[in-house]
Design an enzyme around this catalytic site. Structure first.
Site, PDB file in Angstrom:
ATOM      1  N   GLU A  71      71.345  28.209   4.884  1.00  0.00           N
ATOM      2  CA  GLU A  71      72.106  27.097   5.456  1.00  0.00           C
ATOM      3  C   GLU A  71      71.497  26.616   6.761  1.00  0.00           C
ATOM      4  O   GLU A  71      70.547  27.209   7.289  1.00  0.00           O
ATOM      5  CB  GLU A  71      73.551  27.549   5.706  1.00  0.00           C
ATOM      6  CG  GLU A  71      73.652  28.727   6.656  1.00  0.00           C
ATOM      7  CD  GLU A  71      75.085  29.163   6.906  1.00  0.00           C
ATOM      8  OE1 GLU A  71      75.927  28.284   7.171  1.00  0.00           O
ATOM      9  OE2 GLU A  71      75.352  30.380   6.843  1.00  0.00           O
ATOM     10  N   TRP A 127      83.204  26.809  -0.428  1.00  0.00           N
ATOM     11  CA  TRP A 127      82.467  26.451   0.787  1.00  0.00           C
ATOM     12  C   TRP A 127      81.137  25.863   0.346  1.00  0.00           C
ATOM     13  O   TRP A 127      80.345  26.519  -0.320  1.00  0.00           O
ATOM     14  CB  TRP A 127      82.260  27.673   1.673  1.00  0.00           C
ATOM     15  CG  TRP A 127      81.511  27.393   2.945  1.00  0.00           C
ATOM     16  CD1 TRP A 127      81.639  26.310   3.750  1.00  0.00           C
ATOM     17  CD2 TRP A 127      80.500  28.220   3.541  1.00  0.00           C
ATOM     18  NE1 TRP A 127      80.792  26.396   4.812  1.00  0.00           N
ATOM     19  CE2 TRP A 127      80.073  27.563   4.720  1.00  0.00           C
ATOM     20  CE3 TRP A 127      79.927  29.445   3.200  1.00  0.00           C
ATOM     21  CZ2 TRP A 127      79.091  28.091   5.564  1.00  0.00           C
ATOM     22  CZ3 TRP A 127      78.955  29.981   4.031  1.00  0.00           C
ATOM     23  CH2 TRP A 127      78.549  29.309   5.195  1.00  0.00           C
ATOM     24  N   GLU A 139      84.114  39.701   8.044  1.00  0.00           N
ATOM     25  CA  GLU A 139      82.762  39.330   7.617  1.00  0.00           C
ATOM     26  C   GLU A 139      81.802  40.419   8.075  1.00  0.00           C
ATOM     27  O   GLU A 139      81.786  40.790   9.244  1.00  0.00           O
ATOM     28  CB  GLU A 139      82.365  37.986   8.223  1.00  0.00           C
ATOM     29  CG  GLU A 139      80.932  37.567   7.924  1.00  0.00           C
ATOM     30  CD  GLU A 139      80.562  36.240   8.591  1.00  0.00           C
ATOM     31  OE1 GLU A 139      79.388  36.058   8.942  1.00  0.00           O
ATOM     32  OE2 GLU A 139      81.467  35.393   8.768  1.00  0.00           O
ATOM     33  N   GLU A 198      70.857  38.375   9.293  1.00  0.00           N
ATOM     34  CA  GLU A 198      70.966  36.932   9.473  1.00  0.00           C
ATOM     35  C   GLU A 198      69.845  36.495  10.407  1.00  0.00           C
ATOM     36  O   GLU A 198      69.743  36.966  11.529  1.00  0.00           O
ATOM     37  CB  GLU A 198      72.327  36.567  10.062  1.00  0.00           C
ATOM     38  CG  GLU A 198      72.561  35.078  10.218  1.00  0.00           C
ATOM     39  CD  GLU A 198      73.942  34.772  10.779  1.00  0.00           C
ATOM     40  OE1 GLU A 198      74.408  33.634  10.590  1.00  0.00           O
ATOM     41  OE2 GLU A 198      74.539  35.670  11.415  1.00  0.00           O
TER      42      GLU A 198
END
Length: 405
Positions: free
Chosen positions: A368, A177, A266, A271
């Site tokens: 990201e 990924w 997951e 986050e």
């Protein structure tokens, strides 16, 4: 007649006086009877509530207090403690209710209560001897102790990135990924210096073409080479970057349609993003000041029609930005059905997954971009920001497992 009137008048006066006197005597008798029938009960008085703080890392503190006073007819009588701890005892963290009673010779009992609240003192600098939360009063199970799992831990104190413990090249980590456009994961954006692992974001001077995708920004992803599973405690000390890009700490499972176990799970421990703006989706407006966790069961092409993507989440909005300072994010993946989360050594919330979280994964730190917090024209920090502004810093990553004492 005159003499008769005088005699009647004297008799009337005497009779009236007797009536008055009887009336007064009757009232006095009633009052005396009432006073003599009143029951005198004991009284008791407790001290005010007590609140103290334990020493740094301590689970108890010695507390002394004045014993309650009980009186009967203004004379002291004995008291008995029926709940709580006596003065001079070691009081545990939390609230202890202390209740006392006193009883007279007739069996009349009175009680009073007060509380002793012991606050934990958060350790300013977590040691590497056990999980941060357990240094702050959380107890390990009876007969167990925490031992660090070295292959899943790193203090980042060396001069170089440890390629023996971590992947930083997406081509070699088994997931393949490379990021969510427009930010490309590249190993060169990961470094170690000044006791931290640094994952630095950037905007390319010219867009890059890779795998038929145009990339305008750079990020990175770091994954453990050793597997992570339930029963362990995971924590990191992290300071987010200040850009629209993420700062994360999570566990990724590699399952896919080619594996025997097809459930794709997951576990997100933390986050967040460094900055939100007018173009950020409404539901994500606090993601620059947040402690946020997920237990996700992803939907895959090979799943049945009955299978759906499901998730259980925990959220705590913060008063500070995630890039204001280093925070310690912790997770006790206690069992396949119970996951507990900690912030700066304090318990915050638990998650009960929608499916058993019984599959091993890999510690992951991905920086990201998201389509729900897109790159905006006003986001000039990529051109003007310092290295610290553009970098997510990990002071350390530590993993612990329980062993017999």
């Amino acid at each position: 007649m005159k003499n008769r009137a005088i005699i009647l008048s004297i008799l009337g006066f005497f009779f009236f006086g007797v009536l008055i006197a009887c009336s007064d005597e009757s009232d006095n008798i009633s009052d005396n009877n009432q006073e003599s029938s009143e029951v005198i009960k004991p009284t008791i008085s407790c001290t005010d509530p007590i609140e103290v703080s334990a020493a740094e890392g301590a689970e108890t503190i010695t507390v002394t207090y004045d014993a309650p006073t009980a009186l009967l007819n203004n004379e002291p009588i004995a008291t008995t403690q029926i709940t709580g701890l006596s003065s001079g005892s070691e009081f545990p963290i939390g609230v202890t209710k202390n209740t006392f009673s006193a009883t007279d010779g007739e069996g009349n009992t009175v009680t009073c209560s007060f509380t002793v609240t012991v606050n934990a003192t958060v350790i300013s600098e977590p040691s590497d001897e056990q999980p941060y939360a357990f240094q702050n009063g959380v107890k390990a199970p009876e007969g167990k102790k925490w031992v660090k799992v070295e292959e899943l831990s790193d203090e980042f104190n060396g001069a170089e990135f440890d390629d023996n413990k971590w992947h930083r090249n997406p081509a070699s980590d088994g997931f393949s990924w490379y990021g969510r456009p427009p930010a490309l994961f590249e190993a060169e954006n990961v470094s170690v210096s000044n006791g931290c692992m640094n994952v630095t974001t950037l905007k390319y001077a010219e867009p890059k073409e890779f795998r038929d995708i145009t990339w305008t920004h750079g990020g990175a992803i770091v994954r453990s080479k050793a597997q992570a599973g339930y029963g362990k405690y995971y924590e990191c000390r992290m300071k987010a970057n200040k850009t629209i890009m993420s700062s994360t700490f999570w566990i990724a499972m590699k399952q896919n349609c080619n594996n025997e176990e097809k459930r794709k799970l997951e576990l997100d421990i933390q986050e967040c993003v460094g900055r939100v703006h007018e173009g950020t989706h409404t539901w994500a407006q606090h993601w620059d000041k947040i402690f946020h966790s997920n237990a996700i069961r992803h939907y895959r092409d090979c799943d049945t029609e009955e299978d759906q993507e499901t998730r259980a989440s925990g959220v705590k909005n913060l008063d500070e930005s995630n890039h204001d300072r280093f925070f310690v994010y912790g997770c006790w993946w206690k069992s396949p059905t119970e996951i507990l989360f900690y912030l700066d050594g304090e318990y915050v919330y638990s998650i009960t997954p929608t499916t058993d979280f019984d599959i091993d994964g890999y510690i992951t730190m991905a920086i990201e971009t998201y389509d729900w917090n897109p790159v905006d024209e006003a986001g000039s920090i990529f051109e003007t920001g310092s290295f610290d502004d553009l970098t997510t810093k990990y002071d350390w990553v530590r993993t612990w497992e329980l062993t017999d004492e």
